[in-house]
Design a protein around this motif. Structure first.
Motif, PDB file in Angstrom:
ATOM      1  N   GLN A   1     -13.446 -15.535 -21.403  1.00 42.44           N
ATOM      2  CA  GLN A   1     -12.107 -16.065 -21.607  1.00 42.44           C
ATOM      3  C   GLN A   1     -11.068 -15.119 -20.985  1.00 42.44           C
ATOM      4  O   GLN A   1     -11.010 -13.936 -21.340  1.00 42.44           O
ATOM      5  CB  GLN A   1     -11.844 -16.237 -23.100  1.00 42.44           C
ATOM      6  CG  GLN A   1     -12.830 -17.198 -23.766  1.00 42.44           C
ATOM      7  CD  GLN A   1     -12.781 -17.137 -25.279  1.00 42.44           C
ATOM      8  OE1 GLN A   1     -11.791 -16.716 -25.874  1.00 42.44           O
ATOM      9  NE2 GLN A   1     -13.876 -17.554 -25.918  1.00 42.44           N
TER      10      GLN A   1
ATOM     11  N   ASP B   1      -7.956 -14.592 -21.419  1.00 40.71           N
ATOM     12  CA  ASP B   1      -7.026 -13.895 -22.305  1.00 40.71           C
ATOM     13  C   ASP B   1      -7.695 -12.810 -23.131  1.00 40.71           C
ATOM     14  O   ASP B   1      -7.028 -12.070 -23.857  1.00 40.71           O
ATOM     15  CB  ASP B   1      -6.313 -14.893 -23.226  1.00 40.71           C
ATOM     16  CG  ASP B   1      -7.269 -15.625 -24.155  1.00 40.71           C
ATOM     17  OD1 ASP B   1      -8.481 -15.702 -23.825  1.00 40.71           O
ATOM     18  OD2 ASP B   1      -6.835 -16.116 -25.209  1.00 40.71           O
ATOM     19  N   LYS B   2      -9.012 -12.681 -23.021  1.00 41.93           N
ATOM     20  CA  LYS B   2      -9.752 -11.610 -23.699  1.00 41.93           C
ATOM     21  C   LYS B   2     -10.474 -10.738 -22.680  1.00 41.93           C
ATOM     22  O   LYS B   2     -11.583 -10.269 -22.913  1.00 41.93           O
ATOM     23  CB  LYS B   2     -10.751 -12.202 -24.701  1.00 41.93           C
ATOM     24  CG  LYS B   2     -10.076 -12.942 -25.864  1.00 41.93           C
ATOM     25  CD  LYS B   2     -11.090 -13.544 -26.822  1.00 41.93           C
ATOM     26  CE  LYS B   2     -10.370 -14.279 -27.962  1.00 41.93           C
ATOM     27  NZ  LYS B   2     -11.309 -14.983 -28.865  1.00 41.93           N
TER      28      LYS B   2
ATOM     29  N   THR C   1     -14.005 -11.793 -21.816  1.00 38.17           N
ATOM     30  CA  THR C   1     -15.071 -11.705 -22.815  1.00 38.17           C
ATOM     31  C   THR C   1     -14.767 -12.780 -23.864  1.00 38.17           C
ATOM     32  O   THR C   1     -13.906 -13.639 -23.654  1.00 38.17           O
ATOM     33  CB  THR C   1     -15.128 -10.315 -23.471  1.00 38.17           C
ATOM     34  OG1 THR C   1     -13.904 -10.086 -24.195  1.00 38.17           O
ATOM     35  CG2 THR C   1     -15.292  -9.226 -22.419  1.00 38.17           C
ATOM     36  N   ASP C   2     -15.467 -12.735 -25.008  1.00 42.27           N
ATOM     37  CA  ASP C   2     -15.241 -13.764 -26.026  1.00 42.27           C
ATOM     38  C   ASP C   2     -14.893 -13.208 -27.399  1.00 42.27           C
ATOM     39  O   ASP C   2     -14.663 -13.972 -28.346  1.00 42.27           O
ATOM     40  CB  ASP C   2     -16.454 -14.691 -26.141  1.00 42.27           C
ATOM     41  CG  ASP C   2     -17.754 -13.943 -26.402  1.00 42.27           C
ATOM     42  OD1 ASP C   2     -17.693 -12.777 -26.867  1.00 42.27           O
ATOM     43  OD2 ASP C   2     -18.832 -14.498 -26.122  1.00 42.27           O
ATOM     44  N   GLY C   3     -14.885 -11.877 -27.549  1.00 46.22           N
ATOM     45  CA  GLY C   3     -14.515 -11.283 -28.822  1.00 46.22           C
ATOM     46  C   GLY C   3     -15.577 -11.372 -29.893  1.00 46.22           C
ATOM     47  O   GLY C   3     -15.307 -11.067 -31.069  1.00 46.22           O
TER      48      GLY C   3
ATOM     49  N   THR D   1     -17.340  -8.108 -19.834  1.00 49.87           N
ATOM     50  CA  THR D   1     -16.171  -8.487 -19.064  1.00 49.87           C
ATOM     51  C   THR D   1     -16.551  -8.772 -17.610  1.00 49.87           C
ATOM     52  O   THR D   1     -17.512  -8.193 -17.072  1.00 49.87           O
ATOM     53  CB  THR D   1     -15.102  -7.380 -19.097  1.00 49.87           C
ATOM     54  OG1 THR D   1     -13.962  -7.820 -18.348  1.00 49.87           O
ATOM     55  CG2 THR D   1     -15.622  -6.079 -18.499  1.00 49.87           C
TER      56      THR D   1
ATOM     57  N   ASN E   1     -10.220  -1.645 -19.392  1.00 47.98           N
ATOM     58  CA  ASN E   1      -9.843  -2.764 -20.260  1.00 47.98           C
ATOM     59  C   ASN E   1     -10.645  -2.795 -21.555  1.00 47.98           C
ATOM     60  O   ASN E   1     -10.815  -3.842 -22.169  1.00 47.98           O
ATOM     61  CB  ASN E   1      -9.982  -4.096 -19.517  1.00 47.98           C
ATOM     62  CG  ASN E   1      -9.093  -4.164 -18.292  1.00 47.98           C
ATOM     63  OD1 ASN E   1      -7.883  -4.251 -18.396  1.00 47.98           O
ATOM     64  ND2 ASN E   1      -9.711  -4.078 -17.115  1.00 47.98           N
TER      65      ASN E   1
ATOM     66  N   GLN F   1      -9.516  -4.458 -24.864  1.00 50.18           N
ATOM     67  CA  GLN F   1      -9.550  -5.919 -24.960  1.00 50.18           C
ATOM     68  C   GLN F   1     -10.963  -6.495 -25.040  1.00 50.18           C
ATOM     69  O   GLN F   1     -11.121  -7.711 -25.110  1.00 50.18           O
ATOM     70  CB  GLN F   1      -8.848  -6.536 -23.735  1.00 50.18           C
ATOM     71  CG  GLN F   1      -7.344  -6.358 -23.727  1.00 50.18           C
ATOM     72  CD  GLN F   1      -6.913  -4.971 -23.253  1.00 50.18           C
ATOM     73  OE1 GLN F   1      -7.476  -4.428 -22.314  1.00 50.18           O
ATOM     74  NE2 GLN F   1      -5.916  -4.398 -23.911  1.00 50.18           N
ATOM     75  N   THR F   2     -11.999  -5.653 -25.001  1.00 50.44           N
ATOM     76  CA  THR F   2     -13.359  -6.190 -24.850  1.00 50.44           C
ATOM     77  C   THR F   2     -14.269  -5.913 -26.045  1.00 50.44           C
ATOM     78  O   THR F   2     -15.487  -5.901 -25.908  1.00 50.44           O
ATOM     79  CB  THR F   2     -14.017  -5.640 -23.569  1.00 50.44           C
ATOM     80  OG1 THR F   2     -14.074  -4.214 -23.632  1.00 50.44           O
ATOM     81  CG2 THR F   2     -13.239  -6.060 -22.336  1.00 50.44           C
TER      82      THR F   2
ATOM     83  N   SER G   1      -6.003  -0.247 -19.484  1.00 51.27           N
ATOM     84  CA  SER G   1      -5.814  -1.694 -19.599  1.00 51.27           C
ATOM     85  C   SER G   1      -4.947  -2.210 -18.460  1.00 51.27           C
ATOM     86  O   SER G   1      -3.891  -1.639 -18.153  1.00 51.27           O
ATOM     87  CB  SER G   1      -5.161  -2.043 -20.935  1.00 51.27           C
ATOM     88  OG  SER G   1      -6.015  -1.719 -22.017  1.00 51.27           O
TER      89      SER G   1
END
Length: 633
Positions: A357, A359-360, A363-365, A384, A567, A570-571, A630
């Protein structure tokens, strides 16, 4: 660290053949020593005829090789055989390391396979595809035998390793006679050496126990001065270069402590200006960089230049390199569930963007995403895709050599997308809009859309996801934020210095990509065994065997690719199994010495098992630095 195979020299560098001396090692040693000293004395004499700079480079290399061999033969080996003084042996060893550093620019450039046995990591080299394990050798293996303390019971091992090193050096002896050396090769090798100092030298990559990295970096800079002096033009550009070389060497010689050395200052105030000035001087001499595709562009002034890296280097063929139309097509396909559709079962429930995704950070969180059926989970954490193009193998187990192969495996995986490239190609062929896009992206397309066109378009989009413009990158370029204030705080700079020094992060997550792609040629991506547990602080290894599932070689048990930490904020969650939810947990895992530090029995762990002893302040500084990686564009 494990690499798939030995790194190759840049295409601009000619390789030389294996050397077999009719004189034997000792006879050749004496001859080389005498010849080198004679030639250098002759070159400095008033009656000497002008000699081409490239010939002087070769002669200097031969002279330095003779000195190195003399150190081994007349000093280090006799001490190893008879001396009871560990200090004397250590002093001789450090002298040998400095002697090697004088050879390193051209040894690494022309003879990387041999150099791995002269100064390679003290771990087996795994050539997985050939099912072959090669034992390590050289200075780093010897270092482990005498640092921090010499165990007299291993004297025979020490003697054997020194003699192995002596034999390997014979292979260097043909450099002067058989190497096709041009001025462009010389400058190429010297600029790569500057990048090697920045990425590997000052991190202690090849001096993990003796911590002699900074004096050796000074020796490397002095060696650069020696070779560049053969191109003395007596111009302002040359004198400016000499001034930078002298100040850089002086700065390194004045450094008093490995752990407290300010690497940020060294790179921004000394190393970056040096690499920039060497390139400027090279071009002022009308010696142009090689015009070839490399991961690190041949005309990059520094490692941190905008667009310094070319992801098309990793494309499998010239035809699969990117163009704007391919990238746009790939972006459209990336979000289209047609790739998960098929005749059996019919559908189209998931696209690439479902798990990666934007916005992430792509990745998917989640620790592990749900399988397509919803009745379980996929095998591993979603990595990522940012900067995924800047590595020579994909997946945590490195099983795909290209992004094209990576997309095929994901699309056809039953748990991930359960699609069919053939079905997708037929479906897209019937869509007039898509058909027009494919024809624009692939001008030679004459008949039907093929699976490889889909794979290549997706790969082109992923190759466009290179993001190297974080606050850290801008600070390395000495840009400002418009306020006149430094882009990095004191704490963030401390974090970077810890990352590249005491915390040892930079010896696996290599600057400037911060992944396992090895600088300065960036042709190989490493995997490591770090001992990730099933859950934080559990004394149980995660059962996923990693690369061992593909290649039944014992050193590869629980080996996984070294991912990027760019980043990283965010991952989350982290590791191949998503076991760690926070960066604080991850830092503590490394601070304890990985899996073995937690009490897991793991004999093949490649991560150093010693505790890092990072204070709370130091861990906070590391975390602050990681946040500067980031990209928000």
């Amino acid at each position: 660290m494990f690499r798939n195979k030995s790194p190759q020299p840049p295409k601009g560098g000619s390789k030389i053949g294996e050397f077999k001396s009719p004189l034997g090692g000792w006879g050749l040693f004496l001859l080389t020593t005498f010849t080198g000293v004679f030639l250098l004395n002759y070159l400095d004499s008033p009656t000497a005829k002008p000699v081409a700079a490239t010939e002087r480079v070769k002669q200097q290399f031969s002279h330095d090789l003779a000195v190195f061999r003399a150190l081994i033969e007349t000093r280090f080996l006799p001490l190893a055989e008879r001396s009871a003084s560990a200090d004397s042996m250590k002093t001789a060893f450090l002298a040998c390391r400095r002697a090697y550093k004088k050879l390193e620019p051209f040894a690494e450039y022309y003879l990387p396979a041999t150099t791995r046995l002269v100064n390679g990591p003290p771990l087996p080299e795994i050539e997985a595809e050939d099912n072959r394990i090669s034992e390590p050798g050289g200075l780093q293996v010897i270092e482990e035998l005498i640092f921090p303390e010499f165990d007299v019971r291993r004297r025979n091992d020490l003697i054997r390793e020194i003699k192995k090193l002596r034999r390997e050096l014979v292979r260097y002896a043909d450099f002067e006679k058989d190497t096709d050396l041009t001025d462009a090769h010389v400058f190429d090798a010297l600029r790569l050496q500057i990048f090697r100092i920045i990425t590997l030298g000052i991190s202690g990559f090849d001096t993990p126990r003796c911590l002699n990295a900074l004096p050796e970096a000074a020796t490397s800079v002095h060696t650069l001065s020696t070779y560049l002096s053969f191109y003395n033009t007596k111009t302002p550009d040359f004198y400016r270069l000499v001034q930078i070389l002298q100040s850089t060497e002086k700065h390194l010689n004045q450094a008093s402590d490995f752990n407290t050395f300010d690497r940020f200052q060294f790179i921004t105030e000394f190393a970056n200006p040096l690499s920039t000035q060497v390139l400027a001087f090279q071009q002022q001499r009308n010696i142009q960089p090689f015009n070839e595709i490399r991961a690190l562009r041949t005309d990059a002034k520094t490692l941190f230049d905008t667009n310094a890296f070319n992801p098309d280097f990793y494309a499998p063929t010239v035809a699969t390199r990117s163009n704007p139309a391919k990238i746009l097509l790939g972006k459209k396909l990336f979000s289209d569930p047609v790739l998960s559709a098929g005749d059996d079962p019919p559908g189209g429930k998931r696209s690439c963007a479902s798990c990666h995704q934007p916005d992430k950070a792509f990745t998917d969180g989640l620790p592990k995403n749900a399988s397509l059926s919803g009745r379980g989970f996929v095998r591993r954490n979603t990595p990522t895709l940012l900067n995924a193009a800047l590595q020579n193998a994909q997946f945590y187990d490195l099983r795909a050599q290209t992004l094209e192969n990576q997309s095929s495996e994901v699309i056809q995986n039953v748990d991930e997308m359960h699609g069919s490239l053939e079905y997708a190609a037929r479906t897209l062929q019937q869509n007039n809009v898509y058909r027009a896009w494919f024809e624009k992206a692939f001008p030679t397309l004459r008949d039907s859309i093929e699976p490889i066109h889909i794979q290549n378009a997706l790969a082109a989009y992923e190759r466009s996801l290179v993001r190297l413009n974080s606050r850290f990158d801008r600070a390395m370029r000495e840009q400002n934020n418009g306020t006149g204030k430094p882009l990095l705080s004191t704490e963030e700079r401390l974090g970077f210095n810890l990352f590249m020094g005491k915390a040892k992060c930079g010896t696996c997550h290599f600057l400037p990509l911060f992944n396992g792609t090895v600088p300065p040629v960036f042709t190989q991506t490493e995997s490591e065994v770090i001992g990730v547990p099933v859950q934080p602080n559990r004394r149980q290894i995660d059962p996923d065997p990693g690369r061992y599932a593909l290649f039944r070689l014992d050193p590869l048990k629980y080996a996984f690719k070294t991912p990027t930490v760019r980043n990283i904020v965010q991952t989350s969650p982290y590791m191949h199994n998503g076991a760690y939810q926070t960066l604080e947990n991850v830092l503590e895992f490394y601070n304890q010495g990985g899996g073995r530090g937690l009490g897991i029995r793991l004999e093949n762990q490649t991560l150093p098992t010693d505790k890092l002893d990072l204070t709370d302040r130091e861990q906070s500084a590391l975390l602050a630095f990681l946040k500067t990686l980031s990209d928000h564009n």
